[in-house]
Enzyme design. Structure first.
Site, mmCIF file in Angstrom:
data_model
loop_
_atom_site.group_PDB
_atom_site.id
_atom_site.type_symbol
_atom_site.label_atom_id
_atom_site.label_comp_id
_atom_site.label_asym_id
_atom_site.label_seq_id
_atom_site.Cartn_x
_atom_site.Cartn_y
_atom_site.Cartn_z
ATOM 1 N N GLY A 200 -4.739 -2.140 4.839
ATOM 2 C CA GLY A 200 -4.057 -3.314 4.503
ATOM 3 C C GLY A 200 -4.517 -4.562 4.566
ATOM 4 O O GLY A 200 -4.807 -5.338 3.943
ATOM 5 N N ARG A 201 -5.016 -4.704 5.929
ATOM 6 C CA ARG A 201 -5.701 -6.021 6.210
ATOM 7 C C ARG A 201 -7.321 -6.290 5.755
ATOM 8 O O ARG A 201 -7.852 -7.235 5.808
ATOM 9 C CB ARG A 201 -5.836 -6.428 7.596
ATOM 10 C CG ARG A 201 -6.281 -5.075 8.594
ATOM 11 C CD ARG A 201 -5.831 -5.238 10.196
ATOM 12 N NE ARG A 201 -6.544 -4.115 10.982
ATOM 13 C CZ ARG A 201 -5.921 -2.844 10.854
ATOM 14 N NH1 ARG A 201 -4.576 -2.736 10.039
ATOM 15 N NH2 ARG A 201 -6.154 -2.147 11.537
ATOM 16 N N GLU B 53 -4.792 -7.054 14.760
ATOM 17 C CA GLU B 53 -4.132 -5.674 14.020
ATOM 18 C C GLU B 53 -5.388 -4.495 14.193
ATOM 19 O O GLU B 53 -5.131 -3.385 14.315
ATOM 20 C CB GLU B 53 -3.483 -5.825 12.840
ATOM 21 C CG GLU B 53 -2.661 -4.522 12.478
ATOM 22 C CD GLU B 53 -1.888 -4.812 11.299
ATOM 23 O OE1 GLU B 53 -0.459 -4.890 11.522
ATOM 24 O OE2 GLU B 53 -2.332 -4.601 10.274
ATOM 25 N N LYS C 66 9.432 -1.171 14.470
ATOM 26 C CA LYS C 66 9.934 -0.557 13.344
ATOM 27 C C LYS C 66 11.262 0.491 13.460
ATOM 28 O O LYS C 66 12.204 0.443 12.846
ATOM 29 C CB LYS C 66 8.756 -0.064 12.460
ATOM 30 C CG LYS C 66 7.945 -0.993 11.642
ATOM 31 C CD LYS C 66 6.938 -0.462 10.578
ATOM 32 C CE LYS C 66 5.888 -1.229 10.324
ATOM 33 N NZ LYS C 66 5.005 -0.364 9.394
ATOM 34 N N LYS D 138 0.810 -1.174 0.182
ATOM 35 C CA LYS D 138 -0.111 -0.104 -0.147
ATOM 36 C C LYS D 138 0.912 1.158 0.133
ATOM 37 O O LYS D 138 0.723 2.127 -0.605
ATOM 38 C CB LYS D 138 -1.017 0.116 1.056
ATOM 39 C CG LYS D 138 -1.813 1.100 1.170
ATOM 40 C CD LYS D 138 -2.703 1.076 2.590
ATOM 41 C CE LYS D 138 -3.509 2.360 2.578
ATOM 42 N NZ LYS D 138 -4.688 2.303 3.660
ATOM 43 N N HIS E 255 -5.336 -33.940 16.563
ATOM 44 C CA HIS E 255 -4.377 -34.739 17.092
ATOM 45 C C HIS E 255 -3.254 -33.763 17.788
ATOM 46 O O HIS E 255 -2.052 -34.132 17.775
ATOM 47 C CB HIS E 255 -3.843 -35.491 16.039
ATOM 48 C CG HIS E 255 -5.071 -36.298 15.552
ATOM 49 N ND1 HIS E 255 -5.346 -37.777 16.186
ATOM 50 C CD2 HIS E 255 -6.013 -36.157 14.786
ATOM 51 C CE1 HIS E 255 -6.245 -38.239 15.592
ATOM 52 N NE2 HIS E 255 -6.685 -37.540 14.787
ATOM 53 N N GLU F 8 10.429 -4.653 4.539
ATOM 54 C CA GLU F 8 10.499 -6.019 4.048
ATOM 55 C C GLU F 8 10.232 -6.180 2.629
ATOM 56 O O GLU F 8 11.003 -6.948 1.960
ATOM 57 C CB GLU F 8 9.500 -6.961 4.911
ATOM 58 C CG GLU F 8 9.878 -6.967 6.243
ATOM 59 C CD GLU F 8 9.234 -6.053 7.069
ATOM 60 O OE1 GLU F 8 9.026 -4.947 6.710
ATOM 61 O OE2 GLU F 8 9.085 -6.267 8.458
#
Ligand code: F6P
Length: 539
Positions: free
Chosen positions: A269-270, A355, A506, A209, A386, A215
């Site tokens: 973003g999410r 978030e 950050k 965005k 399991h 990253e």
């Protein structure tokens, strides 16, 4: 926006507190025995999703009181505000208008007076034209070979949504195209993703965005070096496209604006997997199916906006989450899809929920005096059975569970789907009703072992049953959780649409990065200093 009083000051909240003291000792066995039709009555359906919420520790009175709380909090008006494009993201003074991403062509939604649905469809049309060319083998790389591999580079909402959707809709995806998702700044992620790829037939989609995320920009540069190293600098134009709101940075990176797909500040973003961030999804499943995905979300949006709260799926899920979080002290929420294709759905939901609602301050800036977002987690069934289901059944903590299953398999294999679904139904039954000491004894279990074999039951779950995992079904599920999370945010009076909590780490990483290279004395606390020194000595 009107300043809300603290929840604890509301009579509706106090009524719930009093009521919770009555409900806590009740067992689901008792609630089901009292009302033989409970299983049918505590159910609702919308957009192809059937929700059975009868195995929750609630009575009709609980629901009435929760709905009253939602009304006292002005949920109806908040929903309208979001759908109308008002600045519901109060700290950033922005709309949160992911619902516009799936609005029908011709619908009218404006942000700051500017109509947005036309722009949304203009981008969708450009994406469709591009996706069709790639799918048809008409988008060729610098050597003239068609692109057959797609590398999505992004992180957070620019990765989790597309990566989840690609896996979820793999059944509908072109098998002659391969998709990889690179997110981590750990070089291993990129290295392993491209190890067996040929740059000549690879398309890199850089999704960000902001187009400044460390990253993503690092991985994008590695990708550019990988392409340019093999094919020359001029190849970059044919092998890179960008999805972003930041045209200037895209250009600076060297991606042609003609190969950029935009979206808007008002898409968080999410909440962006149905914007151009979903380009990889569209290439995989094709534009028509991508529109089916949007249609599923749209159907859930319309339901959320119009259905009475008592029959409103996202509202019900949101209210139940608040009920357990605040009146039963449940700190986590498990999401358990009984479909292997949904393996990344819990990870996607983690960002969406945590978030959004991992906040401790109200819209007005006051400390929230009660607990907010639970920890969302989960794994597909039956695998989870399991590993961690032991704790769900016999541990000391209450973990409300959402079970998601489908009536029809996309890969029927003998009786395997029936077996899967037998487990799906059995787990909710076992959690709710358990097995008493008397029942254990009646089985002849030695007294010494009997307490170990008791299942208390009374462990709540929702069952979400859908027909088939189609793109529309996925769209409905995504919107269901988005709006459930919004509902919770409204009740807690927090802003689900900012994420200041990711900033400090950050900034500190930016400060530490040069220290790892140099020899200067690190200037932090004694723990961080010692760790940095040890790392530098040994790296
Ligand atoms: O650091 C958190 C975050 O801002 C998320 O909200 C977002 O989804 C992610 O980083 C990626 O951001 P961008 O799409 O701008 O690269």
């Amino acid at each position: 926006m009107k300043i809300q009083p603290p929840l604890r000051d509301l009579p509706e909240w106090n009524a719930l507190e009093t009521h919770a003291a009555v409900v806590r000792p009740l067992h689901l066995r008792e609630l089901f025995a009292r009302d033989p039709r409970r299983g049918e009555r505590f159910a609702a359906e919308a957009a192809g999703v059937y929700l059975d919420y009868s195995k929750n520790r609630v009575t009709e009175e609980t629901l009435r009181l929760l709905v009253a709380l939602a009304e006292a909090r002005g949920l109806r008006a908040r929903i309208e505000a979001m759908f109308r494009g008002e600045a519901v993201n109060t700290t950033e003074q922005r709309a949160a208008l992911h619902v516009a991403l799936r609005a029908e062509r011709g619908e009218k939604i404006a942000v700051d007076g500017a109509e947005v649905v036309g722009e949304v469809h203009a981008v969708l049309d450009r994406m469709a034209a591009f996706a069709r060319r790639v799918r048809a083998g008409e988008w060729t790389g610098s050597t003239g070979r068609p692109v057959r591999r797609v590398l999505n580079i992004g992180i957070g909402g620019s990765d989790l949504g597309p990566a989840m959707a690609y896996r979820a809709l793999r059944h509908y995806a072109r098998r002659d195209l391969q998709f990889r998702f690179v997110s981590n700044v750990d070089g291993t992620d990129f290295t392993e993703a491209v190890r067996d790829l040929d740059p000549a037939e690879t398309l890199c989609i850089v999704c960000s965005k902001t187009f400044t995320t460390l990253e993503t920009m690092r991985n994008a540069r590695s990708a550019r070096a990988w392409v340019a190293g093999a094919l020359g600098e001029d190849a970059v134009a044919r092998h890179f496209v960008a999805v972003s709101t930041n045209a200037a940075e895209v250009k600076r990176f060297g991606i042609d604006e003609a190969n950029m797909f935009g979206f808007w500040e008002w898409v968080g973003g999410r909440y962006s997997m149905e914007s151009a961030i979903g380009l990889s999804t569209m290439i995989a499943i094709g534009p028509e199916r991508f529109h089916e995905l949007l249609g599923g979300s749209r159907a859930m949006d319309r339901h959320f906006r119009s259905a009475p709260f008592e029959r409103n799926l996202p509202v019900l899920l949101g209210l139940l989450a608040v009920w357990y979080n605040n009146f039963f002290g449940a700190a986590t929420q498990a999401v358990l899809p009984y479909d292997q294709y949904l393996e990344r759905f819990p990870a996607y939901l983690q960002q969406l929920a945590m978030e959004s609602n991992g906040k401790g301050v109200t819209h007005g800036g006051a400390r929230v005096e009660i607990d907010t977002c639970p920890v969302y987690w989960g794994e597909p069934g039956t695998n989870g059975q399991h590993s961690f289901f032991q704790l769900l059944h016999q541990g000391t903590r209450m973990v409300p569970c959402d079970f998601i299953g489908f009536c029809r398999s996309l890969n029927p294999l003998g009786d395997q789907h029936d077996l899967l679904m037998a487990n799906f139904f059995a787990q909710t039954e076992a959690l709710a009703f358990g097995k008493t000491l008397e029942e254990v004894r009646a089985e002849g279990v030695p007294e010494r072992l009997a307490p170990h074999k008791v299942f208390e039951g009374n462990r709540p779950s929702n069952t979400l049953l859908l027909d088939r995992l189609t793109p529309a079904a996925l769209g409905a599920l995504v919107a269901l959780y988005e709006h459930s999370i919004f509902t919770q945010g409204v009740l807690w009076d927090i802003n689900p649409f900012d994420q200041w909590g990711v900033e400090l780490g950050k900034v500190l990483a930016g400060r530490i990065a040069p220290e790892l290279e140099g020899t200067a004395r690190p200037e932090h606390d004694s723990s961080t200093n010692a760790l940095i020194r040890r790392y530098r000595e040994r790296k």
